[in-house]
Design an enzyme around this catalytic site. Structure first.
Site, PDB file in Angstrom:
ATOM      1  N   GLY A  33       0.822  -1.211   0.000  1.00 22.20           N
ATOM      2  CA  GLY A  33       0.000   0.000   0.000  1.00 22.20           C
ATOM      3  C   GLY A  33       0.847   1.249   0.000  1.00 22.20           C
ATOM      4  N   ASN A  34       0.210   2.381   0.249  1.00 22.40           N
ATOM      5  CA  ASN A  34       0.942   3.650   0.318  1.00 22.40           C
ATOM      6  C   ASN A  34       0.334   4.522   1.405  1.00 22.40           C
ATOM      7  OD1 ASN A  34      -1.128   5.538  -0.941  1.00 22.40           O
ATOM      8  ND2 ASN A  34      -0.938   3.972  -2.532  1.00 22.40           N
TER       9      ASN A  34
END
Ligand code: CTP
Ligand code: CA
Length: 235
Positions: A33-34
């Site tokens: 993810g980020n």
């Protein structure tokens, strides 16, 4: 702020905003993810609704309270997605009825080539784990290439840049590559950007021309974006 901001210049318009950050699964319990919070995308949805638009917010893991607050706004509907593929499908479908499409989401550039059906186990994997990642499709470039006459497509670009000149140079190269009507540039680093309350944005056209700048809250950035949209010859 100075200047007159029309309150209903988007009345009768349909605006699609993507927000948050996608997650690409590795196995049933893990993902890549980020750090995107979704704050800028939600601010854009709120501002569009304030100006009278019908807004579809496509939310990829937007912080829960923010997501729920957006969902109860008049004129705003929220669709939750997780992966880049899901986001691509949702925004492509929504774009067919949209006057303005804004890609504020942080979309994964790569996803794991394979997703394990069961949880990865250390005894099966061993001392080190090598992942093969494959590129996701460039959704913004696809939307820009497929846009209808009069439809406005806006992208965002968060760049790690040492100064304004470097930010502009990177942004102009990206704007030319993407072909969106507008690209909203902002500088990010480990200290600022994702999740922060304040931001500095420079809005450029596909040809690199600067059309708006804003520094302050993400609400102010959202106002600058829609002001810039309103100044486009197509809008
Ligand atoms: N974007 C997209 N699809 C992707 C990746 C990015 O639509 N697979 C969109 C983002 O939502 C954003 C814009 O493209 O509006 C720019 O994203 P950015 O990450 O800055 O650009 P990339 O083309 O992915 O280039 P890089 O990350 O290498 O700088
Ligand atoms: Ca990227």
């Amino acid at each position: 702020p100075a200047g007159v901001v029309p309150s209903d210049d988007l009345a009768g318009r349909t605006v699609v905003v993507t927000a948050g950050g996608t997650r690409e699964p590795l196995d049933p319990v893990r993902y890549l993810g980020n750090r995107s919070s979704g704050k800028q995308g939600v601010a854009l949805a709120r501002e569009a609704a304030r100006r009278g638009a019908r807004v579809r917010l496509i939310a990829a893991h937007v912080d829960g309270d923010m997501r729920d607050a957006a969902a109860v706004l008049t004129g705003v509907t929220v669709e939750d997605v997780s992966t880049a593929d899901e986001l691509a499908r949702a925004v492509t479908a929504a774009a067919s009825e949209a006057d303005i499409v804004i890609m504020a989401a942080a979309v994964a550039d790569y996803r794991p080539e394979t997703v394990a059906e069961g949880k990865l186990k250390k005894d099966a994997v061993g001392e080190s784990l090598t992942l093969t990642l494959v590129q996701t499709p460039d959704i913004l470039a696809g939307l820009a290439a497929a846009r209808r006459p009069g439809q406005v497509v806006v992208g965002f670009a968060a760049e790690t840049a040492a100064d304004r000149d470097e930010l502009l140079a990177r942004g102009r190269a990206k704007a030319a590559r993407k072909g969106a009507d507008l690209l909203v540039l902002n500088a990010v680093g480990w200290q600022h950007g994702f999740g922060a309350d304040n931001t500095t944005v420079v809005v450029i056209r596909a040809d690199g021309e600067i059309v708006a700048e804003a520094s302050g809250s993400k609400d102010e950035a959202a106002r600058a974006v829609f002001d810039a949209v309103g100044c486009l010859p197509t809008a």
